[in-house]
Design a protein around this motif. Structure first.
Motif, PDB file in Angstrom:
ATOM      1  N   SER A  55       1.141  -1.455  -0.045  1.00  0.00           N
ATOM      2  CA  SER A  55      -0.099  -0.102   0.371  1.00  0.00           C
ATOM      3  C   SER A  55       0.362   1.339   0.047  1.00  0.00           C
ATOM      4  N   LEU A  56       2.459   1.228  -0.934  1.00  0.00           N
ATOM      5  CA  LEU A  56       2.983   2.412  -0.615  1.00  0.00           C
ATOM      6  C   LEU A  56       2.209   3.035  -1.760  1.00  0.00           C
ATOM      7  N   ASN A  57       2.143   4.376  -0.948  1.00  0.00           N
ATOM      8  CA  ASN A  57       1.388   5.710  -1.811  1.00  0.00           C
ATOM      9  C   ASN A  57       0.197   5.321  -2.276  1.00  0.00           C
ATOM     10  N   THR A  58      -0.948   4.826  -1.201  1.00  0.00           N
ATOM     11  CA  THR A  58      -1.394   5.123  -0.792  1.00  0.00           C
ATOM     12  C   THR A  58      -2.631   4.971   0.292  1.00  0.00           C
ATOM     13  N   LYS A  59      -2.013   4.037   1.440  1.00  0.00           N
ATOM     14  CA  LYS A  59      -2.134   4.304   2.667  1.00  0.00           C
ATOM     15  C   LYS A  59      -0.694   5.082   3.020  1.00  0.00           C
ATOM     16  N   TYR A  60       0.307   4.418   2.678  1.00  0.00           N
ATOM     17  CA  TYR A  60       1.831   4.868   3.555  1.00  0.00           C
ATOM     18  C   TYR A  60       2.299   5.808   2.469  1.00  0.00           C
ATOM     19  N   PRO A  61       2.741   6.723   2.942  1.00  0.00           N
ATOM     20  CA  PRO A  61       3.384   7.875   1.364  1.00  0.00           C
ATOM     21  C   PRO A  61       4.816   7.505   1.574  1.00  0.00           C
ATOM     22  N   VAL A  62       5.413   7.173   0.580  1.00  0.00           N
ATOM     23  CA  VAL A  62       7.136   7.185   0.980  1.00  0.00           C
ATOM     24  C   VAL A  62       7.741   8.041  -0.148  1.00  0.00           C
ATOM     25  N   TYR A  63       8.557   8.429   0.145  1.00  0.00           N
ATOM     26  CA  TYR A  63       9.698   9.760  -0.355  1.00  0.00           C
ATOM     27  C   TYR A  63      11.012   9.204   0.478  1.00  0.00           C
ATOM     28  N   LEU A  64      11.912  10.844  -0.702  1.00  0.00           N
ATOM     29  CA  LEU A  64      13.400  10.731   0.269  1.00  0.00           C
ATOM     30  C   LEU A  64      13.683  11.711   0.600  1.00  0.00           C
ATOM     31  N   GLU A  65      14.160  12.082   2.185  1.00  0.00           N
ATOM     32  CA  GLU A  65      13.571  13.597   2.728  1.00  0.00           C
ATOM     33  C   GLU A  65      15.866  13.856   2.743  1.00  0.00           C
ATOM     34  N   SER A  66      15.144  15.387   2.212  1.00  0.00           N
ATOM     35  CA  SER A  66      16.251  16.084   2.559  1.00  0.00           C
ATOM     36  C   SER A  66      16.972  17.553   2.906  1.00  0.00           C
ATOM     37  N   GLU A  67      18.014  18.100   3.310  1.00  0.00           N
ATOM     38  CA  GLU A  67      17.303  19.188   3.921  1.00  0.00           C
ATOM     39  C   GLU A  67      17.277  20.101   2.783  1.00  0.00           C
ATOM     40  N   GLY A  68      16.126  20.351   2.597  1.00  0.00           N
ATOM     41  CA  GLY A  68      15.017  21.689   2.069  1.00  0.00           C
ATOM     42  C   GLY A  68      14.773  21.069   0.489  1.00  0.00           C
ATOM     43  N   HIS A  69      14.892  19.998   0.592  1.00  0.00           N
ATOM     44  CA  HIS A  69      14.086  18.553  -0.156  1.00  0.00           C
ATOM     45  C   HIS A  69      13.593  17.828  -0.885  1.00  0.00           C
ATOM     46  N   VAL A 105      11.419   7.530   4.344  1.00  0.00           N
ATOM     47  CA  VAL A 105      10.709   7.999   5.044  1.00  0.00           C
ATOM     48  C   VAL A 105       9.398   7.237   4.939  1.00  0.00           C
ATOM     49  N   ILE A 106       8.572   6.592   5.222  1.00  0.00           N
ATOM     50  CA  ILE A 106       7.628   5.988   5.002  1.00  0.00           C
ATOM     51  C   ILE A 106       6.603   6.194   6.150  1.00  0.00           C
ATOM     52  N   GLU A 107       5.295   6.812   5.685  1.00  0.00           N
ATOM     53  CA  GLU A 107       4.792   7.677   6.242  1.00  0.00           C
ATOM     54  C   GLU A 107       3.241   7.033   6.758  1.00  0.00           C
ATOM     55  N   ASN A 108       3.153   6.736   8.591  1.00  0.00           N
ATOM     56  CA  ASN A 108       1.757   6.654   9.111  1.00  0.00           C
ATOM     57  C   ASN A 108       1.782   4.716  10.008  1.00  0.00           C
ATOM     58  N   ARG A 109       3.422   5.018   9.532  1.00  0.00           N
ATOM     59  CA  ARG A 109       3.785   3.402  10.073  1.00  0.00           C
ATOM     60  C   ARG A 109       3.424   3.279  11.718  1.00  0.00           C
ATOM     61  N   ARG A 110       1.923   3.747  12.350  1.00  0.00           N
ATOM     62  CA  ARG A 110       1.481   3.303  13.508  1.00  0.00           C
ATOM     63  C   ARG A 110       1.420   2.299  14.197  1.00  0.00           C
ATOM     64  N   GLU A 111       1.534   0.785  13.658  1.00  0.00           N
ATOM     65  CA  GLU A 111       2.180  -0.562  13.870  1.00  0.00           C
ATOM     66  C   GLU A 111       2.941  -0.224  14.955  1.00  0.00           C
TER      67      GLU A 111
END
Length: 257
Positions: A55-69, A105-111
């Motif tokens: 469910s990546l990018n549906t229930k669990y947004p996934v992205y790369l994060e750096s300072e300012g990007h 980063v994978i958001e919403n990982r509340r398990e």
């Protein structure tokens, strides 16, 4: 009293045996170092973590994060193993900036079993650290190449606390490091086909099957199978053609089990 002590002791042994495999986990490849400007990332979920990968990018947004990007990761494909594993192949939707370090980063990982940031264990510092990469000033568009085509050299069945490990073992030699082996696996009786990305093991061989707790492919006692392979590097380049099919009997038949 002896009966109760024996019962408690047996319960402890049972729980220990069934705790060897764990209930969840996420692994990432590559897990450290640098990636090319056009690099890809493979994320794998084990057991109870498989729904996250699915469910990546549906229930669990996934992205790369750096300072300012912040760069969203697009799911190129999702691959389903036969034994408690699911993979996703991801690619940044924007070009990564050279010299920056990007954290996964994978958001919403509340398990409960997966709360907190994604980390890996650094065996040198003996500490957990974020899964992150630097970016090389390089765009790789050259397909990976076999030095020696895969060859079936053996089979193995071992029994452990949580269950058996069964594999067909292939020798192979690849030009370059970090290349994954796209493996197409067919059960000749049921005609079911599965595809999964495998990694060459430390002994330089490829294990097609499953371990005690999980794996890409599974075998029946009397089955007959065929596999073929294609290389894929960490920029998503693939070798031009699949190898020829290799047909073989289940490892269980050779082991006499």
């Amino acid at each position: 009293m002896r009966y109760y002590l024996t019962t408690i002791f047996n319960l402890i042994i049972f729980l220990q045996a069934n705790a060897e495999c764990g209930s969840s986990g996420i692994s990432v490849y590559p897990s450290k170092g640098e990636i090319n400007k056009n690099g890809i990332i493979v994320i794998e979920g084990y057991s109870m973590s498989q729904p996250i990968i699915d469910s990546l990018n549906t229930k669990y947004p996934v992205y790369l994060e750096s300072e300012g990007h912040k760069v969203r990761l697009r799911v190129l494909e999702t691959l389903y193993g036969m034994y408690s594993l699911t993979q996703a192949v991801l690619k940044p939707e924007q070009e990564l900036q050279v010299g920056k370090t990007y954290r996964l980063v994978i958001e919403n990982r509340r398990e409960i079993w997966l709360s907190g940031p994604l980390t890996r264990w650094n065996s040198e510092t003996r500490k957990s650290e974020p899964i992150a990469w630097g970016v090389k000033n390089h765009v790789d568009k050259k397909p990976p190449v076999w030095r020696t085509l895969p060859r079936l050299v053996g089979k193995s069945v071992e029994y452990y606390g949580c269950g058996p490990e069964a594999n067909a073992i292939f020798s192979l030699d690849i030009i370059g490091e970090g290349t994954l082996i796209r493996t197409e696996f067919v059960n000749l009786k049921t005609k079911k086909v599965r595809t999964y990305l495998l990694k060459k093991e430390h002994d330089g061989q490829l294990y097609v099957g499953h371990g005690m707790c999980s794996g890409a492919f599974s075998y029946t006692k009397e089955g007959k199978y065929k596999v073929r392979f294609r290389l894929m590097d960490m920029s998503g380049n693939m070798s031009e053609n699949w190898t020829a099919w290799t047909t073989y009997d289940s490892p269980y038949r050779d082991s006499g089990d």
